[in-house]
Scaffold this active site. Structure first.
Site, PDB file in Angstrom:
ATOM      1  CG  ASN A  29      34.541  37.975  46.746  1.00  0.00           C
ATOM      2  OD1 ASN A  29      34.608  36.759  46.612  1.00  0.00           O
ATOM      3  ND2 ASN A  29      33.386  38.630  46.670  1.00  0.00           N
ATOM      4  CB  VAL A  38      33.304  46.431  38.914  1.00  0.00           C
ATOM      5  CG1 VAL A  38      34.414  45.638  39.554  1.00  0.00           C
ATOM      6  CG2 VAL A  38      33.402  46.390  37.403  1.00  0.00           C
ATOM      7  CG  ASP A  39      32.322  40.213  41.650  1.00  0.00           C
ATOM      8  OD1 ASP A  39      32.068  39.548  40.627  1.00  0.00           O
ATOM      9  OD2 ASP A  39      32.699  39.694  42.715  1.00  0.00           O
ATOM     10  N   GLY A 129      37.141  50.579  45.068  1.00  0.00           N
ATOM     11  CA  GLY A 129      35.783  50.750  45.586  1.00  0.00           C
ATOM     12  C   GLY A 129      35.747  50.346  47.042  1.00  0.00           C
ATOM     13  CB  VAL A 130      33.972  47.519  48.677  1.00  0.00           C
ATOM     14  CG1 VAL A 130      33.883  46.892  50.046  1.00  0.00           C
ATOM     15  CG2 VAL A 130      32.585  47.853  48.166  1.00  0.00           C
TER      16      VAL A 130
END
Ligand code: ADP
Length: 178
Positions: A29, A38-39, A129-130
Site C-alpha cells: 500500500n 502478500v505484503d 486480493g483486498v
C-alpha cells in the site's frame, strides 16, 4: 511462453516468498509500512530489516512513500530473492482509472527490475486480493504488460496463490495466442 523480448513468461501456483528469482514484487500500500495478504507474508519471510528499509524510503506526501502505479526497491533481507520491488495497485472500486493504474504498477516494476540489474522477476496478482480487482481483467493487464515490456529480462514469473487466479492467468496467456 516466449515474450517478444526473448524473455520467458511462466505461471506457477504457489507462495511468492519462496521464489528463487532476483526480484519479487510486493503488492504493497502507499505507506509501504506493511499490510495483510502478500505484503504481510513478504514482511514475515524477509524479517524485520525489510520494514526498516521501507521506513527509510522518502515520503512524497504525508504517509505516501510509493504512489499508486509506481515502484520502490529494497533488498530482500532473509528472502531467497535479492530484491523486493514494492508497488501499489489500485483499489478497484475507488480508483478513477484502475486499468491504467494496474498496468502502470506492472510496468514500473519491470522498469525497476532493469534498473537494479535483476533478470528474473516474480509477480503476485497485484490488486486481486483486498483491493478487489476482477481476476480476468487483471490477468489480461498483467500478461499484456509483460508482453509489452520485458526488455533485458530473462524470466517474468507470475506466482498465483489460488486456483481461480491461476486459471484467470492461464486464460490470459492463451488469449495472447502464443
Ligand atoms: P492487494 O491489496 O493488492 O489486493 P493482496 O495481498 O490482498 O493485495 O492480494 C494480492 C494477491 O496475492 C491475491 O491474489 C492473494 O491471494 C495473493 N497472495 C496472498 N499471499 C500470497 C503469497 N504468499 N504468495 C503469492 N500470492 C499471495
Amino acid at each position: 511462453m516466449k515474450l517478444p523480448s526473448g524473455a520467458i513468461l511462466t505461471l506457477v501456483r504457489g507462495d511468492i516468498t519462496r521464489q528463487d528469482v532476483d526480484a519479487i514484487v510486493n503488492a504493497a500500500n502507499e505507506t509501504l509500512l506493511g499490510g495483510g495478504g502478500v505484503d504481510g507474508a513478504i514482511h514475515r519471510a524477509a524479517g524485520p530489516g525489510l520494514l526498516g528499509a521501507c521506513k527509510e524510503i522518502r515520503e512524497v506526501r504525508p504517509d505516501v512513500r510509493c504512489p499508486t502505479g509506481e515502484a520502490r526497491v529494497t533488498t530482500g533481507f532473509a528472502l531467497p530473492a535479492r530484491f523486493v520491488i514494492h508497488t501499489v495497485g489500485p483499489i478497484y472500486r475507488s480508483h478513477p482509472q484502475p486499468a491504467v493504474a494496474l498496468r502502470n504498477a506492472y510496468l514500473s516494476s519491470l522498469q525497476a527490475a532493469r534498473q537494479v540489474g535483476a533478470s528474473t522477476i516474480a509477480f503476485p496478482a497485484i490488486s486481486c486480493g483486498v483491493y478487489g480487482y476482477p481476476l480476468d481483467e487483471a490477468a489480461r493487464i498483467a500478461v499484456q504488460a509483460a508482453w509489452d515490456d520485458s526488455d533485458e529480462l530473462e524470466e517474468v514469473r507470475f506466482v498465483l496463490f489460488g486456483e481461480a487466479t491461476f486459471q484467470a492467468w492461464s486464460a490470459a496467456v492463451e488469449q495472447l495466442g502464443a
